[in-house]
Design a protein around this motif. Sequence first.
Motif, PDB file in Angstrom:
ATOM      1  N   LYS A   2       0.395 -47.535 -21.892  1.00 49.81           N
ATOM      2  CA  LYS A   2      -0.038 -48.815 -22.438  1.00 49.81           C
ATOM      3  C   LYS A   2       0.936 -49.317 -23.504  1.00 49.81           C
ATOM      4  O   LYS A   2       1.214 -50.514 -23.573  1.00 49.81           O
ATOM      5  CB  LYS A   2      -1.449 -48.713 -23.000  1.00 49.81           C
ATOM      6  CG  LYS A   2      -2.498 -48.558 -21.915  1.00 49.81           C
ATOM      7  CD  LYS A   2      -3.889 -48.499 -22.480  1.00 49.81           C
ATOM      8  CE  LYS A   2      -4.893 -48.319 -21.341  1.00 49.81           C
ATOM      9  NZ  LYS A   2      -6.266 -48.283 -21.827  1.00 49.81           N
ATOM     10  N   ALA A   3       1.464 -48.403 -24.309  1.00 49.23           N
ATOM     11  CA  ALA A   3       2.426 -48.805 -25.338  1.00 49.23           C
ATOM     12  C   ALA A   3       3.695 -49.362 -24.703  1.00 49.23           C
ATOM     13  O   ALA A   3       4.276 -50.328 -25.204  1.00 49.23           O
ATOM     14  CB  ALA A   3       2.763 -47.612 -26.236  1.00 49.23           C
ATOM     15  N   THR A   4       4.109 -48.784 -23.596  1.00 51.86           N
ATOM     16  CA  THR A   4       5.299 -49.277 -22.889  1.00 51.86           C
ATOM     17  C   THR A   4       5.057 -50.677 -22.345  1.00 51.86           C
ATOM     18  O   THR A   4       5.914 -51.559 -22.454  1.00 51.86           O
ATOM     19  CB  THR A   4       5.680 -48.318 -21.740  1.00 51.86           C
ATOM     20  OG1 THR A   4       5.920 -47.023 -22.284  1.00 51.86           O
ATOM     21  CG2 THR A   4       6.903 -48.806 -20.998  1.00 51.86           C
ATOM     22  N   VAL A   5       3.883 -50.889 -21.761  1.00 53.51           N
ATOM     23  CA  VAL A   5       3.533 -52.208 -21.238  1.00 53.51           C
ATOM     24  C   VAL A   5       3.555 -53.239 -22.364  1.00 53.51           C
ATOM     25  O   VAL A   5       4.102 -54.337 -22.205  1.00 53.51           O
ATOM     26  CB  VAL A   5       2.158 -52.166 -20.530  1.00 53.51           C
ATOM     27  CG1 VAL A   5       1.634 -53.565 -20.251  1.00 53.51           C
ATOM     28  CG2 VAL A   5       2.255 -51.356 -19.247  1.00 53.51           C
ATOM     29  N   CYS A   7       5.179 -53.000 -25.240  1.00 57.23           N
ATOM     30  CA  CYS A   7       6.558 -53.125 -25.716  1.00 57.23           C
ATOM     31  C   CYS A   7       7.361 -54.072 -24.822  1.00 57.23           C
ATOM     32  O   CYS A   7       8.196 -54.828 -25.299  1.00 57.23           O
ATOM     33  CB  CYS A   7       7.215 -51.739 -25.760  1.00 57.23           C
ATOM     34  SG  CYS A   7       8.924 -51.755 -26.325  1.00 57.23           S
ATOM     35  N   LEU A   8       7.080 -54.033 -23.528  1.00 54.34           N
ATOM     36  CA  LEU A   8       7.792 -54.882 -22.573  1.00 54.34           C
ATOM     37  C   LEU A   8       7.169 -56.268 -22.437  1.00 54.34           C
ATOM     38  O   LEU A   8       7.676 -57.111 -21.702  1.00 54.34           O
ATOM     39  CB  LEU A   8       7.841 -54.194 -21.203  1.00 54.34           C
ATOM     40  CG  LEU A   8       8.642 -52.891 -21.147  1.00 54.34           C
ATOM     41  CD1 LEU A   8       8.461 -52.208 -19.797  1.00 54.34           C
ATOM     42  CD2 LEU A   8      10.123 -53.161 -21.429  1.00 54.34           C
ATOM     43  N   GLY A   9       6.062 -56.491 -23.115  1.00 52.00           N
ATOM     44  CA  GLY A   9       5.409 -57.793 -23.057  1.00 52.00           C
ATOM     45  C   GLY A   9       4.746 -58.075 -21.716  1.00 52.00           C
ATOM     46  O   GLY A   9       4.690 -59.222 -21.276  1.00 52.00           O
ATOM     47  N   LEU A  10       4.230 -57.041 -21.072  1.00 55.64           N
ATOM     48  CA  LEU A  10       3.662 -57.192 -19.736  1.00 55.64           C
ATOM     49  C   LEU A  10       2.130 -57.136 -19.718  1.00 55.64           C
ATOM     50  O   LEU A  10       1.526 -56.970 -18.666  1.00 55.64           O
ATOM     51  CB  LEU A  10       4.222 -56.106 -18.811  1.00 55.64           C
ATOM     52  CG  LEU A  10       5.732 -56.123 -18.594  1.00 55.64           C
ATOM     53  CD1 LEU A  10       6.164 -54.913 -17.786  1.00 55.64           C
ATOM     54  CD2 LEU A  10       6.145 -57.412 -17.902  1.00 55.64           C
ATOM     55  N   GLU A  11       1.509 -57.301 -20.864  1.00 56.70           N
ATOM     56  CA  GLU A  11       0.048 -57.192 -20.938  1.00 56.70           C
ATOM     57  C   GLU A  11      -0.666 -58.166 -20.005  1.00 56.70           C
ATOM     58  O   GLU A  11      -1.763 -57.882 -19.529  1.00 56.70           O
ATOM     59  CB  GLU A  11      -0.469 -57.457 -22.365  1.00 56.70           C
ATOM     60  CG  GLU A  11       0.124 -56.595 -23.434  1.00 56.70           C
ATOM     61  CD  GLU A  11       1.361 -57.223 -24.083  1.00 56.70           C
ATOM     62  OE1 GLU A  11       1.657 -56.829 -25.210  1.00 56.70           O
ATOM     63  OE2 GLU A  11       2.016 -58.097 -23.472  1.00 56.70           O
ATOM     64  N   ASN A  12      -0.056 -59.314 -19.727  1.00 59.65           N
ATOM     65  CA  ASN A  12      -0.687 -60.322 -18.876  1.00 59.65           C
ATOM     66  C   ASN A  12      -0.583 -60.019 -17.389  1.00 59.65           C
ATOM     67  O   ASN A  12      -1.275 -60.657 -16.585  1.00 59.65           O
ATOM     68  CB  ASN A  12      -0.093 -61.705 -19.147  1.00 59.65           C
ATOM     69  CG  ASN A  12      -0.405 -62.189 -20.545  1.00 59.65           C
ATOM     70  OD1 ASN A  12      -1.422 -61.821 -21.126  1.00 59.65           O
ATOM     71  ND2 ASN A  12       0.472 -63.009 -21.096  1.00 59.65           N
ATOM     72  N   VAL A  13       0.267 -59.065 -17.014  1.00 62.91           N
ATOM     73  CA  VAL A  13       0.441 -58.786 -15.579  1.00 62.91           C
ATOM     74  C   VAL A  13       0.135 -57.345 -15.199  1.00 62.91           C
ATOM     75  O   VAL A  13       0.082 -57.019 -14.020  1.00 62.91           O
ATOM     76  CB  VAL A  13       1.873 -59.151 -15.097  1.00 62.91           C
ATOM     77  CG1 VAL A  13       2.097 -60.652 -15.174  1.00 62.91           C
ATOM     78  CG2 VAL A  13       2.925 -58.398 -15.878  1.00 62.91           C
ATOM     79  N   VAL A  14      -0.077 -56.488 -16.178  1.00 60.32           N
ATOM     80  CA  VAL A  14      -0.403 -55.088 -15.899  1.00 60.32           C
ATOM     81  C   VAL A  14      -1.819 -54.818 -16.404  1.00 60.32           C
ATOM     82  O   VAL A  14      -2.152 -55.126 -17.547  1.00 60.32           O
ATOM     83  CB  VAL A  14       0.593 -54.124 -16.595  1.00 60.32           C
ATOM     84  CG1 VAL A  14       0.166 -52.675 -16.402  1.00 60.32           C
ATOM     85  CG2 VAL A  14       1.999 -54.348 -16.061  1.00 60.32           C
ATOM     86  N   THR A  15      -2.629 -54.254 -15.523  1.00 60.32           N
ATOM     87  CA  THR A  15      -4.005 -53.910 -15.872  1.00 60.32           C
ATOM     88  C   THR A  15      -4.220 -52.436 -15.604  1.00 60.32           C
ATOM     89  O   THR A  15      -3.936 -51.946 -14.509  1.00 60.32           O
ATOM     90  CB  THR A  15      -5.011 -54.723 -15.019  1.00 60.32           C
ATOM     91  OG1 THR A  15      -4.749 -56.107 -15.202  1.00 60.32           O
ATOM     92  CG2 THR A  15      -6.439 -54.406 -15.425  1.00 60.32           C
ATOM     93  N   PHE A  16      -4.712 -51.730 -16.609  1.00 55.68           N
ATOM     94  CA  PHE A  16      -5.086 -50.334 -16.438  1.00 55.68           C
ATOM     95  C   PHE A  16      -6.573 -50.302 -16.141  1.00 55.68           C
ATOM     96  O   PHE A  16      -7.384 -50.698 -16.986  1.00 55.68           O
ATOM     97  CB  PHE A  16      -4.767 -49.529 -17.705  1.00 55.68           C
ATOM     98  CG  PHE A  16      -3.296 -49.380 -17.955  1.00 55.68           C
ATOM     99  CD1 PHE A  16      -2.593 -48.340 -17.365  1.00 55.68           C
ATOM    100  CD2 PHE A  16      -2.619 -50.270 -18.769  1.00 55.68           C
ATOM    101  CE1 PHE A  16      -1.240 -48.192 -17.585  1.00 55.68           C
ATOM    102  CE2 PHE A  16      -1.261 -50.124 -19.000  1.00 55.68           C
ATOM    103  CZ  PHE A  16      -0.566 -49.090 -18.407  1.00 55.68           C
TER     104      PHE A  16
END
Length: 140
Positions: A2-5, A7-16
């Motif tokens: 989650k920290a990597t996501v 850091c990469l600014g991908l929170e809007n496209v990656v869902t855990f």
Amino acid sequence: FKATVECLGLENVVTFIGHVPSAEMSKQFVLADGFLFTSLRDSSGSVVLEAASFSLPFVTLDIGGIGTFLPAAAAMKVTPSSVEGTATALADAITVLRDDLALREQMGLAAWKFAQTMSWENHAETMWRIYQEAAGVRGD
């Protein structure tokens, strides 16, 4: 992860989504546009056949069993290199599938056809033919 996501600014496209019970997996397969399989230790796994049976195209590493198991028509296979090189190649493959609906559908159909060949009945028939050939018996 989650920290990597983040850091990469991908929170809007990656869902855990966390743990998914087996009974709920079919719903996840139906919602998916593809299947990313990047395990370095699991050489195939039943989840691969399950995803294929839902007509999902694959992005995977071209190593171990999965590299030879899945037909090229159903999978974009990335040869691992450096961490950055591998990540970039995986991202490129995902982008190609994201942007090419016709390719996704074509690869998904190839995955579905592949899954149909992997039944226990087909394996039993293949083994029976091999045994007959080894014994010199004609299987008419």
